[in-house]
Design a protein around this motif. Sequence first.
Motif, PDB file in Angstrom:
ATOM      1  N   PRO A   6       0.830  -1.338   0.044  1.00  0.00           N
ATOM      2  CA  PRO A   6       0.020   0.020  -0.136  1.00  0.00           C
ATOM      3  C   PRO A   6       1.002   1.314   0.140  1.00  0.00           C
ATOM      4  CG  PRO A   6       0.133  -1.034   2.220  1.00  0.00           C
ATOM      5  CD  PRO A   6       0.445  -2.166   1.173  1.00  0.00           C
ATOM      6  N   THR A   7       1.891   1.181   0.807  1.00  0.00           N
ATOM      7  CA  THR A   7       2.670   2.394   0.595  1.00  0.00           C
ATOM      8  C   THR A   7       3.315   2.774  -0.850  1.00  0.00           C
ATOM      9  OG1 THR A   7       3.863   1.874   2.698  1.00  0.00           O
ATOM     10  CG2 THR A   7       5.089   3.361   1.572  1.00  0.00           C
ATOM     11  N   MET A   8       3.615   1.526  -1.542  1.00  0.00           N
ATOM     12  CA  MET A   8       4.294   2.087  -2.789  1.00  0.00           C
ATOM     13  C   MET A   8       3.056   2.566  -3.746  1.00  0.00           C
ATOM     14  SD  MET A   8       6.384  -1.344  -3.815  1.00  0.00           S
ATOM     15  CE  MET A   8       6.497  -1.065  -5.535  1.00  0.00           C
ATOM     16  N   VAL A   9       1.608   2.072  -3.671  1.00  0.00           N
ATOM     17  CA  VAL A   9       0.659   2.654  -4.542  1.00  0.00           C
ATOM     18  C   VAL A   9       0.294   4.086  -4.009  1.00  0.00           C
ATOM     19  CG1 VAL A   9      -1.877   2.110  -4.864  1.00  0.00           C
ATOM     20  CG2 VAL A   9      -0.326   0.124  -4.617  1.00  0.00           C
ATOM     21  N   LEU A  10       0.323   4.294  -2.761  1.00  0.00           N
ATOM     22  CA  LEU A  10       0.314   5.649  -2.338  1.00  0.00           C
ATOM     23  C   LEU A  10       1.402   6.461  -2.775  1.00  0.00           C
ATOM     24  CD1 LEU A  10      -1.231   5.078   1.207  1.00  0.00           C
ATOM     25  CD2 LEU A  10      -2.617   5.986  -0.290  1.00  0.00           C
ATOM     26  N   GLN A  11       2.589   5.861  -2.605  1.00  0.00           N
ATOM     27  CA  GLN A  11       3.493   7.111  -3.157  1.00  0.00           C
ATOM     28  C   GLN A  11       3.398   7.234  -4.752  1.00  0.00           C
ATOM     29  OE1 GLN A  11       6.760   5.048  -1.259  1.00  0.00           O
ATOM     30  NE2 GLN A  11       6.943   6.328   0.206  1.00  0.00           N
TER      31      GLN A  11
END
Length: 223
Positions: free
Chosen positions: A46-51
Amino acid sequence: MINIIMAAIAPGIALLSFFYLKKKYDHGPIMMVIRVFLFGVLLVFPTMVLQYTLKEGLELTPIAQSFFIAAMLEEFLKWFVLFFIAIPNVEMEERYDGIIYSTAVSLGFATLENMMYLWFYGVQEALMRALLPVSSHALFGVIMGYYIGKAMFAEQRMKKKWLLYSLFIPIFLHGIYNYLLVIGSGRWLWLMIPFMLTLWWYGLNKVRKAAHDQHASSTYSPF
């Protein structure tokens, strides 16, 4: 493939073992530590998607990217897992327990991130990755966990203060780390070396302080 996996996970496991074994007496439930580590692994996606979404949708300065897109987002998600998943499921016996669980989630995150990086850029990057991003994630976790531990055993009026420290000090330090990388050119290493030495000194100082605060369960109170 096996070389990449081993090179990627070894620093995280070594650092987690180091901080886990620093606790002098009861080390806490190892299965819960492993679970929190795995939650850290899962946070990467989820961090990669949000970033990616934020970078595509916004035009950001290097400082904004360093402090908000990377540092604030990553440290908040780790803090969220600790606050809502790890801590409610354990009874912390000492302030050092905060360091154990926070380091676990941070190193879970760093380990998968490291594996993905080595997969794309090669195992020759393993040593530098161990010395910089994996170590820094561990130390951000130590600092976060130290203040969470203080909050858990503090008087009610002090809890909010230590919780704010547990979130914003790691964000600030993580932001500085990222900004030093963004600066680029030949000077970044000369800035990164003193920063990492200071970070290690600060983190190990918190480890020593927490390790000496033993058997504080009589003052423990959950949030």
